[in-house]
Design a protein around this motif. Sequence first.
Motif, PDB file in Angstrom:
ATOM      1  N   HIS A  30      36.370  26.582  33.649  1.00  0.00           N
ATOM      2  CA  HIS A  30      35.298  27.571  33.500  1.00  0.00           C
ATOM      3  C   HIS A  30      35.405  28.933  34.525  1.00  0.00           C
ATOM      4  O   HIS A  30      36.038  28.460  35.807  1.00  0.00           O
ATOM      5  CB  HIS A  30      34.025  26.931  33.784  1.00  0.00           C
ATOM      6  CG  HIS A  30      33.315  25.805  32.841  1.00  0.00           C
ATOM      7  ND1 HIS A  30      33.115  26.124  31.525  1.00  0.00           N
ATOM      8  CD2 HIS A  30      33.412  24.521  33.098  1.00  0.00           C
ATOM      9  CE1 HIS A  30      32.795  24.785  31.163  1.00  0.00           C
ATOM     10  NE2 HIS A  30      33.285  23.904  31.954  1.00  0.00           N
ATOM     11  N   ILE A  31      35.727  29.926  33.932  1.00  0.00           N
ATOM     12  CA  ILE A  31      35.522  31.236  34.544  1.00  0.00           C
ATOM     13  C   ILE A  31      34.332  31.849  34.706  1.00  0.00           C
ATOM     14  O   ILE A  31      34.049  32.257  33.789  1.00  0.00           O
ATOM     15  CB  ILE A  31      36.630  31.959  34.244  1.00  0.00           C
ATOM     16  CG1 ILE A  31      37.977  31.255  34.304  1.00  0.00           C
ATOM     17  CG2 ILE A  31      37.032  33.247  35.158  1.00  0.00           C
ATOM     18  CD1 ILE A  31      39.384  31.831  33.890  1.00  0.00           C
ATOM     19  N   GLN A  32      33.869  32.209  35.822  1.00  0.00           N
ATOM     20  CA  GLN A  32      32.462  32.718  35.984  1.00  0.00           C
ATOM     21  C   GLN A  32      32.488  33.998  36.823  1.00  0.00           C
ATOM     22  O   GLN A  32      33.025  33.911  38.013  1.00  0.00           O
ATOM     23  CB  GLN A  32      31.387  31.694  36.468  1.00  0.00           C
ATOM     24  CG  GLN A  32      30.047  32.675  36.620  1.00  0.00           C
ATOM     25  CD  GLN A  32      29.090  31.426  37.041  1.00  0.00           C
ATOM     26  OE1 GLN A  32      29.251  30.258  37.182  1.00  0.00           O
ATOM     27  NE2 GLN A  32      27.735  31.728  36.881  1.00  0.00           N
ATOM     28  N   MET A  33      31.943  35.207  36.333  1.00  0.00           N
ATOM     29  CA  MET A  33      32.017  36.294  37.353  1.00  0.00           C
ATOM     30  C   MET A  33      30.849  36.228  38.424  1.00  0.00           C
ATOM     31  O   MET A  33      29.695  35.888  37.933  1.00  0.00           O
ATOM     32  CB  MET A  33      31.750  37.416  36.710  1.00  0.00           C
ATOM     33  CG  MET A  33      32.053  38.668  37.338  1.00  0.00           C
ATOM     34  SD  MET A  33      31.638  40.304  36.565  1.00  0.00           S
ATOM     35  CE  MET A  33      32.312  40.697  34.885  1.00  0.00           C
ATOM     36  N   ILE A  34      31.264  36.032  39.507  1.00  0.00           N
ATOM     37  CA  ILE A  34      30.343  36.107  40.607  1.00  0.00           C
ATOM     38  C   ILE A  34      29.674  37.642  40.847  1.00  0.00           C
ATOM     39  O   ILE A  34      28.587  37.852  40.924  1.00  0.00           O
ATOM     40  CB  ILE A  34      30.763  35.573  42.078  1.00  0.00           C
ATOM     41  CG1 ILE A  34      31.441  34.306  41.512  1.00  0.00           C
ATOM     42  CG2 ILE A  34      29.785  35.537  42.962  1.00  0.00           C
ATOM     43  CD1 ILE A  34      32.068  33.660  42.791  1.00  0.00           C
ATOM     44  N   ASP A  35      30.494  38.735  41.056  1.00  0.00           N
ATOM     45  CA  ASP A  35      30.193  39.781  40.954  1.00  0.00           C
ATOM     46  C   ASP A  35      31.260  40.620  40.271  1.00  0.00           C
ATOM     47  O   ASP A  35      32.380  39.997  39.783  1.00  0.00           O
ATOM     48  CB  ASP A  35      29.913  40.463  42.265  1.00  0.00           C
ATOM     49  CG  ASP A  35      30.994  40.557  43.412  1.00  0.00           C
ATOM     50  OD1 ASP A  35      32.100  40.691  42.836  1.00  0.00           O
ATOM     51  OD2 ASP A  35      30.775  40.327  44.744  1.00  0.00           O
ATOM     52  N   GLU A  36      31.380  42.049  40.373  1.00  0.00           N
ATOM     53  CA  GLU A  36      32.435  42.789  39.787  1.00  0.00           C
ATOM     54  C   GLU A  36      34.062  42.477  40.217  1.00  0.00           C
ATOM     55  O   GLU A  36      34.729  42.522  39.540  1.00  0.00           O
ATOM     56  CB  GLU A  36      32.223  44.104  40.249  1.00  0.00           C
ATOM     57  CG  GLU A  36      33.032  45.208  39.439  1.00  0.00           C
ATOM     58  CD  GLU A  36      32.663  46.686  39.685  1.00  0.00           C
ATOM     59  OE1 GLU A  36      33.747  47.428  39.907  1.00  0.00           O
ATOM     60  OE2 GLU A  36      31.632  46.992  39.586  1.00  0.00           O
ATOM     61  N   ASN A  37      34.119  42.045  41.334  1.00  0.00           N
ATOM     62  CA  ASN A  37      35.422  41.829  42.051  1.00  0.00           C
ATOM     63  C   ASN A  37      35.822  40.485  42.279  1.00  0.00           C
ATOM     64  O   ASN A  37      36.710  40.021  42.694  1.00  0.00           O
ATOM     65  CB  ASN A  37      35.725  42.532  43.075  1.00  0.00           C
ATOM     66  CG  ASN A  37      35.887  44.193  42.758  1.00  0.00           C
ATOM     67  OD1 ASN A  37      36.531  44.565  41.730  1.00  0.00           O
ATOM     68  ND2 ASN A  37      35.250  44.785  43.483  1.00  0.00           N
TER      69      ASN A  37
END
Length: 75
Positions: A26-33
Amino acid sequence: RDWSSDVCSSDLAQSFYESQLTKEQHIQMIDENLYEVSAEVPFTSQLVWWLRSFGKKLIHIEPAELHQAVNEIEE
């Protein structure tokens, strides 16, 4: 199997899309970067070697045992 969780930059997250740890990662965006990559994978020397290849680009690695193995300096 062990659980692995890594926090990395968006450009490094692309590497996890291209070379998946497992089909169930699973790849989840925490914030923009920042992205969190998590997967249930065996704790092997190959996993440690692969994560070491990213150097300091991995910001956080769990579990602690995996973090220690990846950051251990070989003499």
